[in-house]
Design an enzyme around this catalytic site. Structure first.
Site, short mmCIF file in Angstrom:
data_model
loop_
_atom_site.label_atom_id
_atom_site.label_comp_id
_atom_site.label_asym_id
_atom_site.label_seq_id
_atom_site.Cartn_x
_atom_site.Cartn_y
_atom_site.Cartn_z
N LYS A 109 1.29 2.33 1.87
CA LYS A 109 1.75 1.72 0.62
C LYS A 109 1.07 0.37 0.46
O LYS A 109 1.08 -0.46 1.38
CB LYS A 109 3.27 1.56 0.67
N HIS A 111 1.80 -1.95 -1.92
CA HIS A 111 2.64 -2.99 -2.49
C HIS A 111 3.96 -3.07 -1.72
O HIS A 111 4.17 -2.31 -0.78
CB HIS A 111 2.91 -2.70 -3.97
#
Length: 227
Positions: A109, A111
């Site tokens: 991921k 963010h």
């Protein structure tokens, strides 16, 4: 190969019976991941409601606590292992052992918290929670992730040990469980085994279940390992 001896494992027999009643353990004609025609199929995806999942977590917890293996947290490999690790954490808490759990994403991921690991900090002695072991490759990946985080994998807890060879070709006649234990150095803790399933089929009073006994025995004779 030798025949499966009766295990007289009451927890395993209880779990196999529960798996049949829950529709998780089914009999018929199935094709395994290895391409084999199997007379039975065990799919943890059918633990598909709250009650079934609660009982599954308790079975895992009872087996883990009885094993004597020390661990500080749980790790569930994506994807099935995520739900299983959560269920086992709840089951352990009900038995007085409260531990954290974590899991991985298939893709990092970019963010938020970022990375591939989610949940409790991966540290200390880690027990991997998954459904089955086929050839052990995914367990190697999980162990590598855990070590990369600075922790130490100590074992793998699974539902059913099929006690069959991982491969039909080559000289390696081991099962996936044997590979994980002998090559990866991780103790495998199974709630039940194929021998436990065969014991149920040999002793059940249900004619529909008993009808699968010979087919399962023939499958073990062809693909099984010496227990």
């Amino acid at each position: 190969m030798t025949a499966a001896a009766p295990t007289n494992d009451l927890l395993a027999q209880e779990f196999v019976q529960f798996s049949v009643e829950a529709g998780v353990l089914r009999f018929g004609d199935f094709t395994t991941k290895a391409g084999r025609k199997s007379p039975y199929f065990f799919n943890t995806g059918f633990f598909d409601d709250g009650m079934k999942l609660m009982r599954l977590g308790e079975f895992y917890a009872r087996r883990l606590l009885a094993s004597g293996v020390e661990f500080d947290m749980l790790f569930g490999p994506a994807y099935k292992g995520i739900t299983l690790a959560a269920a086992v954490a709840i089951g352990l808490a009900k038995h007085g052992k409260n531990v954290g759990y974590a899991y991985n994403r298939k893709e990092a991921k970019a963010h938020g918290e970022g990375g591939t690991l989610v949940g409790a900090a991966v540290k200390g002695r880690v027990m991997i929670i998954d459904d089955v072991i086929t050839d052990g490759a995914s367990k190697r990946e999980a162990a590598d992730l855990i070590r990369a985080a600075g922790a130490e994998p100590v074992g793998v807890a699974i539902t059913m040990d099929r006690q069959e060879r991982a491969r039909d070709d080559g000289e390696d006649r081991r099962s996936g469980v044997q590979y994980v234990e002998q090559t990866l150095g991780l103790q495998v803790i199974a709630i039940a085994t194929l021998a436990d399933l065969m014991q149920l089929l040999a002793t059940t009073g249900d004619p529909a279940l008993a009808a699968s006994k010979d087919a399962v025995a023939a499958y073990r004779a062809r693909y099984g390992i010496d227990a």
